[in-house]
Design an enzyme around this catalytic site. Structure first.
Site, short mmCIF file in Angstrom:
data_model
loop_
_atom_site.label_atom_id
_atom_site.label_comp_id
_atom_site.label_asym_id
_atom_site.label_seq_id
_atom_site.Cartn_x
_atom_site.Cartn_y
_atom_site.Cartn_z
N CYS A 2 0.83 -1.20 0.00
CA CYS A 2 0.00 0.00 0.00
C CYS A 2 0.86 1.25 0.00
O CYS A 2 2.05 1.22 0.31
CB CYS A 2 -0.95 0.04 1.19
SG CYS A 2 -1.93 -1.45 1.41
N ARG A 27 5.03 -0.43 -4.63
CA ARG A 27 4.72 -1.09 -3.37
C ARG A 27 3.64 -2.16 -3.52
O ARG A 27 3.44 -2.99 -2.64
CB ARG A 27 4.28 -0.06 -2.32
CG ARG A 27 5.40 0.89 -1.91
CD ARG A 27 4.91 1.95 -0.96
NE ARG A 27 4.56 1.41 0.35
CZ ARG A 27 5.41 1.27 1.35
NH1 ARG A 27 6.68 1.58 1.20
NH2 ARG A 27 5.02 0.80 2.51
N TRP A 74 -3.53 -2.50 -1.18
CA TRP A 74 -3.28 -3.91 -1.44
C TRP A 74 -4.24 -4.68 -0.53
O TRP A 74 -4.15 -4.61 0.68
CB TRP A 74 -1.83 -4.26 -1.13
CG TRP A 74 -1.37 -5.61 -1.60
CD1 TRP A 74 -0.96 -5.96 -2.84
CD2 TRP A 74 -1.26 -6.79 -0.80
NE1 TRP A 74 -0.59 -7.28 -2.87
CE2 TRP A 74 -0.76 -7.82 -1.64
CE3 TRP A 74 -1.54 -7.10 0.54
CZ2 TRP A 74 -0.53 -9.11 -1.19
CZ3 TRP A 74 -1.31 -8.39 0.99
CH2 TRP A 74 -0.82 -9.39 0.13
N ASN A 100 -2.39 2.15 6.30
CA ASN A 100 -1.63 0.94 5.98
C ASN A 100 -1.49 0.10 7.24
O ASN A 100 -1.38 0.65 8.34
CB ASN A 100 -0.22 1.29 5.49
CG ASN A 100 -0.21 1.90 4.11
OD1 ASN A 100 -1.22 1.93 3.43
ND2 ASN A 100 0.94 2.41 3.71
N GLU A 488 8.17 -15.08 -9.79
CA GLU A 488 7.46 -13.88 -9.33
C GLU A 488 7.21 -12.87 -10.45
O GLU A 488 6.26 -12.10 -10.35
CB GLU A 488 8.20 -13.24 -8.16
CG GLU A 488 9.54 -12.63 -8.44
CD GLU A 488 10.21 -12.08 -7.18
OE1 GLU A 488 9.53 -11.96 -6.14
OE2 GLU A 488 11.41 -11.79 -7.23
N HIS A 504 15.73 -37.61 -5.36
CA HIS A 504 14.85 -37.94 -4.24
C HIS A 504 13.46 -37.33 -4.42
O HIS A 504 12.79 -37.00 -3.44
CB HIS A 504 15.48 -37.47 -2.92
CG HIS A 504 16.77 -38.15 -2.61
ND1 HIS A 504 16.85 -39.35 -1.92
CD2 HIS A 504 18.04 -37.82 -2.93
CE1 HIS A 504 18.10 -39.71 -1.81
NE2 HIS A 504 18.86 -38.80 -2.42
N LYS A 603 6.34 -4.61 -2.60
CA LYS A 603 7.77 -4.42 -2.38
C LYS A 603 8.12 -4.56 -0.91
O LYS A 603 9.14 -5.15 -0.56
CB LYS A 603 8.18 -3.04 -2.89
CG LYS A 603 9.67 -2.76 -2.78
CD LYS A 603 10.47 -3.67 -3.70
CE LYS A 603 11.94 -3.35 -3.68
NZ LYS A 603 12.71 -4.34 -4.45
#
Length: 608
Positions: A2, A27, A74, A100, A488, A504, A603
């Site tokens: 945010c 951000r 966000w 925030n 990402e 494995h 971020k």
């Protein structure tokens, strides 16, 4: 996560708010809005999606006024909808706030306020705070904010405006960053420095529990008891140009190419005239460093991978055992930490919530705690016993690149300092390692100057849906970081494993459609890595190898080779990481992805 911007001064607030929010887009967010005190009304405009949607809305219906607040959200509490977007107003529509963080007792407060007759329209925890301030407001906005924040549990950075006080911003913080840009006849509240740099480089940093009273002419700060305190003011060393793209297509590409400079700045001044490693910020004598029995490194994401590199270096050079923990696990697993333990907390932003919690946990148990961070004045700088700065400059792209390699550089110096203090390396060995470490920026520069083949390689893998990254020794954290970068920003699934672990389980994933990226630089496990390459090739895999110039044999084992210059194995992580950054970048760009603002990511992760 945010972004907050607030403005009060002579100019039209909306333009300043939108300009600041634009510089905070990195951000991460999914909706945006502004509230401006306008002709006796609280003008509110909110839109879902990118900031362009909000800009288009206010362009079509201009918002006039010289004080206001803006926000990029966000989503945490409630989906990304216009009703859930910030700013939020109270019942009267005279108060607006942005926030925030996470209010942990919002459900309890919501029930209380609803019972008192407040009409809460959104699903957010933030709107509850607006109504709580309204309930406590008796003509003094500062007092109402102070009383309201005293009732909040959790983390917050808050900025509020009210029609009764048309030139006033009130800001408060706890466990979430908030700064004030100090201008000439104007002041700007923001969650990060880039939002204010167009207007000023003088910045006041709010500390936890503080409330700021901001008018065009003055900023006063009060502590939790209401007493006025002198704010911490700093002058930002970098300017707006450093936070702009500077001719590059993306911030991520710019920051990849800034790595030589970031490395040089991080290493600068680390050797004294006597040839000894300088790390005075540790404030520990050789005897105290020698008494350390164990090192813990706590970090998240990319910083965790830097910590894995540091573990290998510290154990090899200083001969002290090192554990590396994901911060969110460290804080809950009852680690064995005491006064003979050194805890190193790595956090690019200095505000990572889980890492900060780990710092507090370690200090409560008596450990000495040092932070590695890129942000002067961030919260970790006040909570740790000492700070090792990476001098990478602002990193705007969400995917860490230059801060990762700068962290490794700083941690390499720390490992040498420990080895020197513990006498586990001879002075000649320390001098030799330092001399080579000082050349690493030049090595990275050479890689970047000869990277044109990486885009051609990337073109062949844009349709992949899954990939496997392998390495041994120093190649393991490099492989992990390479896989993280790919997933990402390109949204291609990627897993990283020590190459010896492949048999494995992960070998079951190998098909011709699953490219395998192998860190195969020269080192004592090189032959073992080549054997692992042959195993995946026998099952039809296409191989991309990161290898050392002059290794002609590797050409017969890999479809593509990403070359790096010869460096010692111990110092290979930084050069080997750079081609993988570029590979991820080009694949993502060819897939049409937004490399600077990957979906769902932020971020700075300032909430748990």
């Amino acid at each position: 996560m945010c972004g907050i911007v607030g403005y009060t001064g002579p100019r039209q607030a909306c333009g300043v708010l939108l300009g600041g929010l634009t510089r905070l887009e990195y951000r991460g967010y999914d909706s945006a809005g502004v509230a401006v005190v306008s002709d006796g009304e609280m003008a509110l405009v909110r839109r879902v999606g990118k900031l362009e949607n909000l800009k288009a809305a206010v362009a079509g219906d201009p918002v006039v006024g010289t004080a206001g607040i803006g926000h990029t959200r966000w989503a945490t509490h409630g989906a990304p909808t216009e009703d859930n977007a910030h700013p939020h107003r109270d019942c009267s529509g005279r108060l607006a706030i942005v926030h925030n963080g996470i209010i942990e007792n919002f459900a309890e407060l919501r029930t209380e306020l609803a019972a008192a007759g407040h009409a809460i329209r959104s699903e957010t925890d933030t709107e509850v705070v607006a109504h709580l301030i309204e309930a406590l407001y008796e003509g003094d906005l500062v007092a109402a904010v102070q009383k309201a924040t005293a009732r909040l549990h959790g983390s917050y950075a808050i900025a509020a405006v009210h029609l009764d006080h048309p030139d006033l911003l009130v800001a408060a913080r706890k466990d979430s960053p908030l700064i004030i840009g100090l201008g000439d006849g104007e002041n700007i509240v923001a969650s990060d420095i880039p939002a204010v740099l167009e207007h000023t480089r003088r910045v006041a940093v709010l500390h936890d529990g503080q409330v700021a009273v901001v008018t065009p002419e003055r900023v006063t700060v009060h502590d939790a008891s209401g007493a006025e305190v002198e704010p911490e003011v700093m002058v930002v060393e970098w300017d707006l140009d450093a936070a702009e793209k500077g001719g590059y297509e993306d911030f991520m590409l710019k920051e990849i190419f800034e790595q030589p400079k970031a490395l040089r700045e991080t290493l600068r001044g680390r050797v004294g005239e006597d040839g000894r490693i300088q790390m005075s910020e540790l404030q520990m004598s050789d005897e105290e460093l020698a008494a350390i029995e164990r090192v813990f490194i706590v970090a998240c994401g990319t910083s965790y991978h830097a910590g894995l590199v540091a573990k290998l270096l510290i154990e090899q050079w200083a001969r002290v055992p090192v554990e590396v923990d994901v911060s969110s696990e460290f804080r809950y697993r009852d680690p064995i930490v005491d006064r003979n333990t050194l805890v190193v907390a790595i956090t690019q932003s200095g505000e990572t919530a889980d890492t900060l919690a780990g710092v507090r946990e370690a200090r409560e148990r008596g450990a000495r705690v040092f932070a590695v961070t890129n942000v002067v004045g961030s919260r970790v700088t006040r909570e740790a016993d000492g700070v090792i700065y990476t001098h990478a400059g602002p990193e705007i792209g969400v995917a860490a690149t230059k801060t990762f390699t700068a962290q490794i550089a700083a941690l390499s110096v720390l490992a040498l300092r420990l080895a020197q203090a513990r006498a586990t390396l001879e002075p000649e060995q320390v001098a030799s390692l330092w001399a080579e470490l000082a050349t690493v920026p030049d090595v990275v520069e050479a890689i970047l100057a000869d990277a044109q083949d990486i885009e051609a390689c990337a073109r062949e893998y844009t349709q992949a849906v899954s990939s496997l990254f392998l390495g041994r020794g120093m190649g393991v954290p490099v492989a992990m970081e390479g896989a993280l970068k790919l997933k990402e920003i390109s949204y291609i699934h990627a897993e990283a494993y020590p190459a010896g672990e492949m048999k494995h389980g992960p070998i079951a994933l190998i098909t011709p459609d699953v490219p395998v990226v192998v860190v195969a630089t020269q080192g004592h496990t090189y032959e073992k890595v080549v054997s692992n390459i042959q195993e995946v090739r026998a099952r039809g895999a296409r191989v991309i190898a990161v290898a050392t110039y002059g290794d002609e044999a590797i050409r017969s084992y890999a479809e593509h080779v990403l070359w790096i210059p010869q460096v010692s194995e111990a110092l290979s992580a930084i050069p080997a990481a750079v081609p993988l950054q570029l590979l991820a970048y080009h694949i993502a760009k060819l897939r049409g992805c937004n490399v600077d603002q990957p979906r769902n990511l932020a971020k700075s992760v300032t909430v748990e």
